[in-house]
Design a protein around this motif. Sequence first.
Motif, short mmCIF file in Angstrom:
data_model
loop_
_atom_site.label_atom_id
_atom_site.label_comp_id
_atom_site.label_asym_id
_atom_site.label_seq_id
_atom_site.Cartn_x
_atom_site.Cartn_y
_atom_site.Cartn_z
N THR B 189 0.82 -1.21 0.00
CA THR B 189 0.00 0.00 0.00
C THR B 189 0.85 1.26 0.00
O THR B 189 0.64 2.18 -0.78
N VAL B 190 1.83 1.27 0.91
CA VAL B 190 2.61 2.50 1.08
C VAL B 190 3.46 2.77 -0.14
O VAL B 190 3.49 3.88 -0.67
N VAL B 191 4.13 1.72 -0.62
CA VAL B 191 5.01 1.94 -1.78
C VAL B 191 4.16 2.23 -3.02
O VAL B 191 4.53 3.03 -3.88
N GLY B 192 2.98 1.62 -3.09
CA GLY B 192 2.14 1.81 -4.27
C GLY B 192 1.41 3.13 -4.29
O GLY B 192 1.14 3.69 -5.35
N TYR B 308 2.61 -1.99 -9.85
CA TYR B 308 3.68 -1.05 -9.52
C TYR B 308 5.01 -1.78 -9.33
O TYR B 308 5.36 -2.16 -8.20
N PRO B 309 5.76 -2.00 -10.38
CA PRO B 309 7.12 -2.53 -10.19
C PRO B 309 7.96 -1.51 -9.43
O PRO B 309 7.89 -0.31 -9.72
N PHE B 333 15.94 4.97 -5.69
CA PHE B 333 14.69 4.23 -5.60
C PHE B 333 13.77 4.63 -6.74
O PHE B 333 13.93 5.72 -7.32
N GLY B 334 12.85 3.75 -7.07
CA GLY B 334 11.94 4.06 -8.16
C GLY B 334 10.73 3.15 -8.18
O GLY B 334 10.79 2.01 -7.70
N ILE B 335 9.63 3.68 -8.69
CA ILE B 335 8.39 2.92 -8.82
C ILE B 335 7.81 3.23 -10.21
O ILE B 335 7.77 4.39 -10.61
N ALA B 345 3.88 6.50 -9.85
CA ALA B 345 5.24 6.42 -10.38
C ALA B 345 6.16 7.41 -9.65
O ALA B 345 5.74 8.51 -9.27
N GLU B 346 7.38 7.01 -9.48
CA GLU B 346 8.31 7.83 -8.71
C GLU B 346 9.75 7.45 -9.07
O GLU B 346 10.03 6.28 -9.34
#
Lengths: 216, 406
Positions: B189-192, B308-309, B333-335, B345-346
């Motif tokens: 959840t948090v990373v996504g 979300y990879p 880091f990246g999403i 996306a990040e």
Amino acid sequence: MPQISAAILRLMLLGLTVPVMAGTISVQANLANHEPFAGAVVSVRAESSHAANAPISAIVDQINLTFVPDIIVIPVGSTVEFPNTDSVSHQIYSFSPTKRFQLPLYHGKPYPPVHFDQAGVVTLGCNIHDRMVGYIVVTDATYFGRTDAHGIWFATNVPRGTYHVSVWHPLLRDAADSLERDVSITGDESATATVQLAQALRPAPLPATVRSRDAY
Amino acid sequence: MSALRTLVVASALGALAPGMAWCTDWELSADMRLVDSDGQRSLFDGGFGALQYDREHDGVQIGQLRAALNQPLGNVWALKVDASYYGQDDQHPLGVTEAYLEYRPYPIDGWRTRVRIGAYYPPVSLEDTASGWTSPYTLSNSALNSWLGEEVRTIGVEGQLEWLGTRMGHDFDLGMTGAIFGWNEPAGTVVGTGGFSLNDFQTSIPQGYVGGRGDAAFPEQPIFHEIDGHEGFYVGADARYLDRVTLLALHYDDRANPTAVDLAGNEAWDTHFNSAGVKVDVGGGWTAIVQWLAGTTAVVYSGDANSYPFHARFALISREWGRNTVSARYDVFGIESNAEQDLGAETGHAWTVAYIFNQSLRWRFALEWMHVTSDSAARVVVLDEPAYARENQTQLSVRYTIGSGR
């Protein structure tokens, strides 16, 4: 009466000065880079039978997550106490075939000394702090000890005979049998065995620090 | 078979051992911070800032109040409980971050097993090796390990088998780990939805969550829930060369059904990742760590399958001399996102430099500076703010610890 005493004294002095044909065995141990190998455990066994060394009582303490001393050499039949001076609990074990034992979690000195009745190397560990490691060399050798800062160890008053010299250290990479030497004492001379390592030692364990005591 | 029998008998004897040798170890600590930050609204306040403290929450802060207990139960079992309060978490005054039973029998012929039952961290972090799963190198964790603290906990059973070669004259120790777990399906959840952050927060069990308060940009969602009834698993391996080099690898899969939603509206996130790391202690107080983690988290929301990879990695170098430790770390880091407008996306990277002075086992003083540069689509889509942000945070920490070993 005084003449008799003088005769006895002369006989005693004579006895003391009669050559016993005892020599000195010295060992010079060098690292692969030809620097002195300090702290190596030297064992010298007589080819002929010999009287066993008397057992001793030794202490291996636990201070700052370290066994102190980290290596001891004791004759077969000796006992070792394992007090824990640290404020954290330790759980000492050995699974070495020479002596298997376990001292459940403890502070202070709650357990009786451990008896080592078989020759060999005993590797000590703590089941809580895996970085702790120590060694007890239980020996049946005639003469034993550890090399000094110059890589030298010697035994005096060694009777005539042939002796087998071996060198051991936990950080050794050389095969143990490649470091064995035979020396002979035929009179009151000094026999020297030189042991030259072919390979560098393993890196010494990293010292415990304030940080390493604060472990997850 | 005889070894197994010996193991079972030894453990039974251990469990029945007299209580004289039971030594309760405990710790209490208080970590106060003085913070200067120009960060955007942080994850803990429902924003998309990458720092622990944003510009609205700097000044004097309660970093962490912690209580820990290690209660041996016989010779080879122990109960371990860690509980913390963090200044960010005003919902849970004192939350349990780990609580488990550990079975750790003595090694037999160089082999040792370990079993953990309860809630604890999977063996991923090479950074968080200090008590309470904290870092001895910096105040803030890497993005990679911050994410573990926010979202990941094994709630289940883990078994480990180690071969202690260094105790038998070899240069290596080897280990294998496997676990079956549940109650962690919202992980992702948090990373996504919020992205990566760099902090030292650990979400508490069982009701803890990150962010999502008031006018938060994304909804609060408790992290430690079982939603679809599918157990997750991980398998890992580790190798140590003397006490100088540690290699660690893990494959993790929560095996969640991304369409599953419970009655309270909590969603299961299908999260799986691989992680690997190496830590080298070269002597002279020098330590280097490189860790890498990459995976995917996916959820089906309103009929849309969002995937979300994500990846996070860092390199850290540290030098300890006497009571001093200086460390520097670089994080990347990246999403990626297949959602509309790339929501979620990040990309980002961060520099962290820290000085820690362990004055004694009780007092620790630390100073940390961090600079994070990140680009997050959510800032534009949700907050109508620029996607790109450069954030700086400086923390001064004073920590006092008492305990049985202090």
